[in-house]
Design a protein around this motif. Structure first.
Motif: not given
Length: 128
Positions: A22-25, A49-50, A73-75, A99-101
């Motif tokens: 799972l890629l999370l941003a 953040m990722c 970090q606020a999100w 893939a994250l990039n």
């Protein structure tokens, strides 16, 4: 499978024939710059953040949110996509980083159609 919750996403990913990352941003909503005078205010998402996680490393949205909170970090929005492995193996670190990039670039360009989005309370969001 129709995914309506974070937990349903985890189940769907676990049921895939190949292992999934799972890629999370995590992103903040900021006012869109350079709007013409008189245009209605709009927000744009800015990744802050990722991370990538194996399906088994996650259990609930609340636990993920706590982990993110500990980073300080606020999100506002969590964007998620998956990356499939091959031949029973997870994607390697180079594939994952690429893939994250690519994901971060897509978010910055406003190309959100490939991602599920959840607000801070874990509610699935839709794009307007």
């Amino acid at each position: 499978m129709n995914i309506a919750t974070f937990e349903e996403l985890l189940v769907a990913a676990a049921l895939q024939p190949e292992p999934q990352r799972l890629l999370l941003a995590f992103a903040v909503a900021e006012p869109e710059p350079d709007l013409p005078p008189g245009a209605p205010a709009r927000n744009t998402l800015v990744p802050v953040m990722c991370v990538d996680k194996q399906v088994g490393e996650l259990d609930t949205f609340a636990n993920l949110a706590e982990e993110a909170k500990a980073m300080g970090q606020a999100w506002d929005v969590l964007l998620i996509t998956t990356l499939s492995g091959k031949q029973g193996r997870l994607p390697d670190p180079q594939q994952t980083d690429a893939a994250l990039n690519k994901m971060l670039g897509a978010i910055q360009q406003g190309q959100m159609d490939r991602f599920l989005a959840f607000d801070r309370s874990g509610e699935l969001m839709s794009y307007a």
